[in-house]
Each structure stands twice: as structure tokens, then as C-alpha cells.
Scaffold this motif. Structure first.
Motif, PDB file in Angstrom:
ATOM      1  N   GLY A   1      10.655  -0.672  -0.439  1.00  0.00           N
ATOM      2  CA  GLY A   1      10.692  -2.029  -0.941  1.00  0.00           C
ATOM      3  C   GLY A   1      11.055  -3.065   0.110  1.00  0.00           C
ATOM      4  O   GLY A   1      10.909  -4.272  -0.129  1.00  0.00           O
TER       5      GLY A   1
ATOM      6  N   SER B   1      11.116  -4.721   4.213  1.00  0.00           N
ATOM      7  CA  SER B   1      10.100  -5.329   5.089  1.00  0.00           C
ATOM      8  C   SER B   1      10.440  -5.091   6.547  1.00  0.00           C
ATOM      9  O   SER B   1      11.617  -4.952   6.915  1.00  0.00           O
ATOM     10  CB  SER B   1      10.029  -6.842   4.844  1.00  0.00           C
TER      11      SER B   1
ATOM     12  N   ARG C   1      -0.012  -5.847   0.890  1.00  0.00           N
ATOM     13  CA  ARG C   1       1.374  -5.642   1.297  1.00  0.00           C
ATOM     14  C   ARG C   1       1.597  -5.997   2.772  1.00  0.00           C
ATOM     15  O   ARG C   1       2.666  -6.461   3.153  1.00  0.00           O
ATOM     16  CB  ARG C   1       1.794  -4.186   1.074  1.00  0.00           C
TER      17      ARG C   1
ATOM     18  N   ASN D   1       5.428  -5.702   4.091  1.00  0.00           N
ATOM     19  CA  ASN D   1       6.295  -5.913   2.929  1.00  0.00           C
ATOM     20  C   ASN D   1       6.113  -4.794   1.920  1.00  0.00           C
ATOM     21  O   ASN D   1       5.128  -4.052   1.972  1.00  0.00           O
ATOM     22  CB  ASN D   1       5.956  -7.261   2.276  1.00  0.00           C
ATOM     23  N   SER D   2       7.032  -4.705   1.002  1.00  0.00           N
ATOM     24  CA  SER D   2       6.974  -3.682  -0.054  1.00  0.00           C
ATOM     25  C   SER D   2       6.688  -2.304   0.530  1.00  0.00           C
ATOM     26  O   SER D   2       5.821  -1.562   0.042  1.00  0.00           O
ATOM     27  CB  SER D   2       5.894  -4.048  -1.091  1.00  0.00           C
TER      28      SER D   2
ATOM     29  N   LYS E   1       6.665   1.527   1.542  1.00  0.00           N
ATOM     30  CA  LYS E   1       6.775   2.754   0.761  1.00  0.00           C
ATOM     31  C   LYS E   1       7.072   3.924   1.705  1.00  0.00           C
ATOM     32  O   LYS E   1       6.728   3.862   2.895  1.00  0.00           O
ATOM     33  CB  LYS E   1       5.454   3.027   0.039  1.00  0.00           C
TER      34      LYS E   1
END
Length: 115
Positions: free
Chosen positions: A15, A17, A66, A83-84, A86
Motif C-alpha cells: 500500500g 509508495s 498504480r 503507488n499502492s 503490492k
């Protein structure tokens, strides 16, 4: 001598960055495009995102929405805003540049995303 220097890798929780940077120097010919690839353990190197000298961009389906690639032609630098993140984004990320006759690679920077 052509050289690509990356920075900005690191460890982050899912979640989160990170932003990668890559600066090109020593190129004798004009750079036509730059991009980011990644390689996870046991997997093949794959294209993540690219940007042409004219500003056109493309993304792997797995990162679209993302990640954002941007470039600064004056500084011969590209950026990858991630970003985001995983856990499956964990890999060594490599900067790539192409001129009219060859392509070049950076040394790679580790990105680790924990769950």
C-alpha cells in the motif's frame, strides 16, 4: 562512456509508495527512449514502463493505474512513481535507455514490498 545511475529503491509495506530515479550520462548519440524493467527471483526480466523522447508512455498491465513514469529531457532523467505497492512488485528494478544503435542498462535497485 554511457552510464545509467538509479536511485530510490528500498523497503515498504504493501500500500505504500516509492519513487525511482534514473539519470543518463555520457551518451554520444541522442537517447530515443528510456524505461524501467524489473526482475523478481526466478523470473524473467519484464518491462514495467517506458517513455519516449517525445513523451509517449506505456505500462505493463500489472502496474497500470498504480505506477507513473515521467521524464526530464534537459536532465536526461526519468522517474517512476510507484503507488499502492503490492508484495508482487518486489524485484530488482533496472533502468534502460536506447539510442539509435544500442541499449544500455543501469545496475539495478532493489524494491521490497512486505505484506
Amino acid at each position: 562512456q554511457a552510464r545509467l545511475v538509479e536511485s530510490g529503491g528500498g523497503s515498504v509495506q504493501a500500500g505504500g509508495s516509492l519513487r525511482l530515479s534514473c539519470t543518463a550520462s555520457g551518451f554520444m548519440l541522442r537517447i530515443n527512449g528510456m524505461g524501467w524493467y524489473r526482475q523478481a527471483p526466478g523470473k524473467q526480466r519484464e518491462l514495467v514502463a517506458f517513455i519516449s523522447r517525445g513523451g509517449g508512455t506505456g505500462y505493463a498491465a500489472s502496474v497500470k493505474g498504480r505506477f507513473t513514469i515521467a521524464g526530464d529531457n534537459d536532465r536526461n532523467t526519468i522517474y517512476l512513481q510507484m503507488n499502492s505497492l503490492k508484495p508482487e512488485d518486489t524485484a530488482v528494478y533496472y533502468c534502460n535507455a536506447k539510442d539509435s544503435i544500442d541499449e544500455y542498462w543501469g545496475q539495478g535497485t532493489q524494491v521490497t514490498v512486505s505484506s
